[in-house]
Design an enzyme around this catalytic site. Structure first.
Site, PDB file in Angstrom:
ATOM      1  CB  SER A 133       4.567   2.261   1.880  1.00  0.00           C
ATOM      2  OG  SER A 133       5.759   1.688   1.150  1.00  0.00           O
ATOM      3  CE1 TYR A 149       5.806   5.825  -1.944  1.00  0.00           C
ATOM      4  CE2 TYR A 149       7.166   4.073  -0.914  1.00  0.00           C
ATOM      5  CZ  TYR A 149       6.275   4.532  -0.966  1.00  0.00           C
ATOM      6  OH  TYR A 149       4.694   4.183  -1.452  1.00  0.00           O
TER       7      TYR A 149
END
Length: 231
Positions: A133, A149
């Site tokens: 990501s 995350y």
């Protein structure tokens, strides 16, 4: 030539659309996720190709072995798309260490377990594609609340670069895509009401093409895939 590709996190979002796109091009897709019902729905939705649904939890070694057994039914595995992931949004000081551990277990150690188990089925010219990501891409804009995350996705980046070096002598390419905001259920869970500029269908089409052709041009690369600079 028809290829055999395993896609994790295939029950929804990007993984679901990637699996459908690959099948529509005549390839065989071993599709895995925890939800057996959604995987069966995926297999039924394929108008061509072959989707083999295998429900599995990537944090469980027995389920990893179940996937290895499914792959062993084929001569070789041409592509592995490590797409499965979990997200959590909470201020750093409020995020328990157990949350960090869970996201590392799913987002990083799941890749480690599966890649170790499937390495022997990946032949010369095969491609491992890890989906990270922009939250894990150095220098990109970050959003508060994504410390666990982002840390896990940054680990995926580092892991990919090292694996590309170790697997090069076997003719196996390893690349990593750091994707930006895509309008998935997971995005909605973390950012309710946010509208992403890219649909799962668009990103799934891009990833399906990249697993089949990207290794002809890249190895050991960490590539941002974003229209802007999101986390």
């Amino acid at each position: 030539m028809s290829k055999n590709v395993l896609v994790t996190g295939a029950s929804r979002g990007i993984g679901y659309k990637t699996a459908l796109m690959l099948a529509s091009q005549g390839h065989t897709v071993i599709a895995t996720a925890r939800s057996e019902d959604k995987l069966l729905e995926l297999a039924e939705s394929a108008s061509s190709g072959n989707i083999v649904p295998v429900s599995a939890d990537l944090t469980l070694q027995d389920d990893i072995q179940k996937l290895a057994t499914a792959v062993s039914d084929f001569d070789t595995l041409h592509g592995l798309i490590n797409n499965a992931g979990a997200v959590h949004r909470e201020a750093f000081m409020d995020t328990d260490i157990e949350v960090f551990q869970h996201l590392m277990d799913v987002n990083v150690y799941g890749i480690v377990r599966l890649t170790k188990a499937l390495k022997k089925y990946l032949g010369k010219g095969s491609h491992v594609l890890n989906i990270s990501s922009m939250s894990g891409y150095q220098g990109s804009l970050k959003f508060g609340g994504l410390s666990a995350y982002g840390a896990s996705k940054a680990a995926v980046v580092g892991l990919s670069e090292v694996l590309s070096s170790e697997f090069a002598s076997d003719g196996i390419a390893v690349n990593c895509l750091c994707i930006g905001a895509v309008q998935t259920e997971m995005l909605s869970e973390a950012f309710s009401g946010f509208k992403a500029p890219v649909s799962p269908e668009q990103m799934g089409t891009y990833i399906a093409d990249f697993i089949l052709t990207g290794h002809q041009f890249y190895n050991g690369k960490v590539l941002p895939v974003a229209l802007n600079d999101p986390g």
